[in-house]
Motif scaffolding. Sequence first.
Motif, mmCIF file in Angstrom:
data_model
loop_
_atom_site.group_PDB
_atom_site.id
_atom_site.type_symbol
_atom_site.label_atom_id
_atom_site.label_comp_id
_atom_site.label_asym_id
_atom_site.label_seq_id
_atom_site.Cartn_x
_atom_site.Cartn_y
_atom_site.Cartn_z
ATOM 1 N N TRP A 166 0.816 -1.208 0.000
ATOM 2 C CA TRP A 166 0.000 0.000 0.000
ATOM 3 C C TRP A 166 0.858 1.271 0.000
ATOM 4 O O TRP A 166 0.336 2.369 -0.133
ATOM 5 N N PRO B 19 2.748 4.552 0.791
ATOM 6 C CA PRO B 19 2.475 5.598 1.787
ATOM 7 C C PRO B 19 1.020 5.604 2.281
ATOM 8 O O PRO B 19 0.695 6.295 3.241
ATOM 9 N N TYR B 20 0.154 4.816 1.630
ATOM 10 C CA TYR B 20 -1.254 4.777 2.029
ATOM 11 C C TYR B 20 -1.538 3.733 3.105
ATOM 12 O O TYR B 20 -2.653 3.634 3.602
ATOM 13 N N ARG B 21 -0.523 2.945 3.460
ATOM 14 C CA ARG B 21 -0.713 1.866 4.419
ATOM 15 C C ARG B 21 -1.355 2.336 5.728
ATOM 16 O O ARG B 21 -2.327 1.720 6.182
ATOM 17 N N ALA C 170 -3.342 4.858 6.318
ATOM 18 C CA ALA C 170 -4.740 5.212 6.064
ATOM 19 C C ALA C 170 -5.580 3.956 5.820
ATOM 20 O O ALA C 170 -6.703 3.852 6.320
ATOM 21 N N ILE C 171 -5.040 3.003 5.087
ATOM 22 C CA ILE C 171 -5.745 1.745 4.825
ATOM 23 C C ILE C 171 -6.006 1.026 6.143
ATOM 24 O O ILE C 171 -7.121 0.555 6.406
ATOM 25 N N ARG C 172 -4.998 0.943 7.002
ATOM 26 C CA ARG C 172 -5.155 0.257 8.293
ATOM 27 C C ARG C 172 -6.177 0.966 9.180
ATOM 28 O O ARG C 172 -6.981 0.313 9.845
ATOM 29 N N ARG C 173 -6.168 2.300 9.186
ATOM 30 C CA ARG C 173 -7.159 3.043 9.988
ATOM 31 C C ARG C 173 -8.572 2.764 9.477
ATOM 32 O O ARG C 173 -9.498 2.547 10.264
ATOM 33 N N TRP C 174 -8.745 2.765 8.137
ATOM 34 C CA TRP C 174 -10.079 2.545 7.573
ATOM 35 C C TRP C 174 -10.539 1.107 7.818
ATOM 36 O O TRP C 174 -11.712 0.856 8.070
ATOM 37 N N PRO D 265 -7.302 -4.147 -4.405
ATOM 38 C CA PRO D 265 -7.580 -2.880 -5.098
ATOM 39 C C PRO D 265 -7.823 -3.048 -6.595
ATOM 40 O O PRO D 265 -8.502 -2.231 -7.210
ATOM 41 N N MET E 296 -13.824 1.509 0.127
ATOM 42 C CA MET E 296 -13.291 2.853 0.388
ATOM 43 C C MET E 296 -14.395 3.833 0.747
ATOM 44 O O MET E 296 -14.184 4.754 1.532
#
Length: 154
Positions: A63, A65-67, A69-73, A84, A99
Amino acid sequence: MSGPVIGSLCTGYGGLDMAVQAVLGGELAWVADPDRSGRGPDQCDVRPGQPDPDRRPPAGTDWGPYRPAIRRWEAVLGRPAPRPTDAAGRLNPVFVEWMMGLPAGHVTAVPGLTRTAQLKALGNGVLPDQAAAALHHLLHRAQSGAPEALGEAA
């Protein structure tokens, strides 16, 4: 029943309807949507638990740099991020649905919707959480008696 009886115009997959119900309560009583490929009462045949390879957590997905944010979501939704992309490397509608914070299968499990129709519905839909936040904000302003909230000159 508590809350208003809700009628819906141009419903799509029902994102705004979901937000109104979350904020005000009530029940969706009718839908008038010229595009019947969208979701209306009793139209969505979601069958949770059916195997779907696009819903499995991606093995080794980077993921980048989005890792975070992905984990929080994932934590907010209580379910892992789906793949994805599909096997052909195209955007996966199941991922888009995830998403947007929609229940799994809300759009992607509607029988007869092609991948293109799913992405169209998702791309033209209202995000329920954002709509609920906007409704909360508007209700607060209206209840505060602020003239601009009521459409009056200050």
